[in-house]
Scaffold this active site. Structure first.
Site, short mmCIF file in Angstrom:
data_model
loop_
_atom_site.label_atom_id
_atom_site.label_comp_id
_atom_site.label_asym_id
_atom_site.label_seq_id
_atom_site.Cartn_x
_atom_site.Cartn_y
_atom_site.Cartn_z
N HIS A 17 32.67 157.19 50.89
CA HIS A 17 32.90 155.84 50.35
C HIS A 17 32.23 154.79 51.24
O HIS A 17 31.58 153.87 50.74
CB HIS A 17 34.39 155.52 50.31
CG HIS A 17 35.21 156.35 49.36
ND1 HIS A 17 36.39 156.95 49.72
CD2 HIS A 17 35.02 156.66 48.06
CE1 HIS A 17 36.91 157.58 48.68
NE2 HIS A 17 36.09 157.44 47.66
N LYS A 41 47.63 158.88 39.63
CA LYS A 41 47.01 159.81 40.57
C LYS A 41 47.96 160.24 41.68
O LYS A 41 47.58 161.01 42.55
CB LYS A 41 45.76 159.18 41.18
CG LYS A 41 44.58 159.15 40.21
CD LYS A 41 43.28 159.06 40.95
CE LYS A 41 42.12 159.42 40.05
NZ LYS A 41 40.86 159.47 40.78
N ARG A 92 28.27 162.33 43.28
CA ARG A 92 28.13 163.48 44.17
C ARG A 92 27.47 164.64 43.45
O ARG A 92 26.31 164.88 43.61
CB ARG A 92 29.51 163.89 44.72
CG ARG A 92 30.03 162.96 45.79
CD ARG A 92 31.50 163.12 46.00
NE ARG A 92 32.25 162.77 44.81
CZ ARG A 92 33.57 162.69 44.75
NH1 ARG A 92 34.29 162.99 45.80
NH2 ARG A 92 34.18 162.33 43.64
N SER A 130 38.26 162.60 48.58
CA SER A 130 39.58 162.21 49.11
C SER A 130 40.60 163.32 48.87
O SER A 130 41.43 163.62 49.74
CB SER A 130 40.07 160.93 48.42
OG SER A 130 39.21 159.87 48.68
P1 ADP Z 1 38.20 157.24 41.47
O1 ADP Z 1 39.65 157.45 41.37
O2 ADP Z 1 37.70 156.04 40.73
O3 ADP Z 1 37.33 158.44 41.24
P2 ADP Z 1 37.57 157.56 44.27
O4 ADP Z 1 38.20 156.81 45.38
O5 ADP Z 1 37.81 159.03 44.22
O6 ADP Z 1 38.05 156.82 42.99
O7 ADP Z 1 36.00 157.33 44.27
C1 ADP Z 1 35.46 156.05 44.11
C2 ADP Z 1 33.96 156.18 43.91
O8 ADP Z 1 33.36 156.70 45.10
C3 ADP Z 1 33.52 157.11 42.79
O9 ADP Z 1 32.37 156.57 42.19
C4 ADP Z 1 33.18 158.38 43.50
O10 ADP Z 1 32.24 159.15 42.79
C5 ADP Z 1 32.58 157.83 44.78
N1 ADP Z 1 32.64 158.79 45.88
C6 ADP Z 1 33.70 159.51 46.29
N2 ADP Z 1 33.38 160.30 47.33
C7 ADP Z 1 32.05 160.10 47.58
C8 ADP Z 1 31.10 160.65 48.51
N3 ADP Z 1 31.45 161.61 49.36
N4 ADP Z 1 29.84 160.18 48.47
C9 ADP Z 1 29.49 159.25 47.56
N5 ADP Z 1 30.32 158.70 46.65
C10 ADP Z 1 31.58 159.12 46.64
#
Ligand code: ADP
Length: 165
Positions: A17, A41, A92, A130
């Site tokens: 992130h 979630k 990803r 996450s």
């Molecule tokens: P959501 O619940 O909207 O999926 P996340 O917190 O899991 O929220 O992810 C937010 C954004 O960050 C999403 O677009 C996700 O694809 C991106 N993301 C999560 N992990 C990574 C990573 N390791 N590298 C790049 N982008 C990521």
């Protein structure tokens, strides 16, 4: 002024992130990190905790055009309220693609003036999610390579307190 919204749950904020925030901040004049309060979630951290965590981490990234805002509305409504013309997402793997493609398509139908822009995850940060960070930590694994030292402490403390509760 070009305003972008980077929405997510950030439960917890990972190095993946942080990388998207750092890179995304260069593409827009103002980047608003939208922290969802979506309870479905079943997050480890409350919305307030996640917002404070994201703010604290952003302060270490050397960016000065990023702010953190919580939201529980429809993403497109939130983006409109913020005056955004861009929604930023990280991509990803193939698994992300299908979901993101569908969501971007539906969001475009809701408001075609707002474009969804994807940044490819950094190769070294690709596997970080996450959900897996939480699972690894819960089973006693080392999450040092996936999150900042401060987030690691947050996660370990939360797990310790869950054990007591
Ligand atoms: P959501 O619940 O909207 O999926 P996340 O917190 O899991 O929220 O992810 C937010 C954004 O960050 C999403 O677009 C996700 O694809 C991106 N993301 C999560 N992990 C990574 C990573 N390791 N590298 C790049 N982008 C990521």
């Amino acid at each position: 002024m070009r305003i972008g919204v980077y929405p997510g749950t950030f439960d917890p904020l990972t190095l993946g992130h942080a990388d998207i925030i750092r890179r995304g901040a260069k593409l827009v004049d103002r980047l608003i990190i939208g922290v969802t309060t979506n309870p479905s979630k079943n997050p480890m951290f409350t919305p307030e905790e996640r917002m404070a965590m994201v703010r604290r981490e952003v302060a270490t990234l050397g960016v000065d055009n990023v702010e953190v805002v919580g939201f529980h509305a429809l993403l497109m409504k939130f983006a409109e309220q913020q005056g955004a013309s861009v929604i930023l997402r990280g991509l990803r793997a193939v698994a992300d693609f299908e979901y993101e493609y569908q969501m971007a398509g539906m969001n475009q139908q809701l408001n075609s003036r707002i474009e969804t822009v994807f940044l490819m995850a950094d190769v070294s940060l690709q596997p970080i999610a996450s959900k897996l960070v939480k699972e690894i930590a819960l089973f006693g694994g080392d999450i040092t390579r996936f999150v900042s030292p401060a987030v690691r402490v947050d996660v370990m403390e939360r797990i310790a307190s869950m054990g007591q509760g």
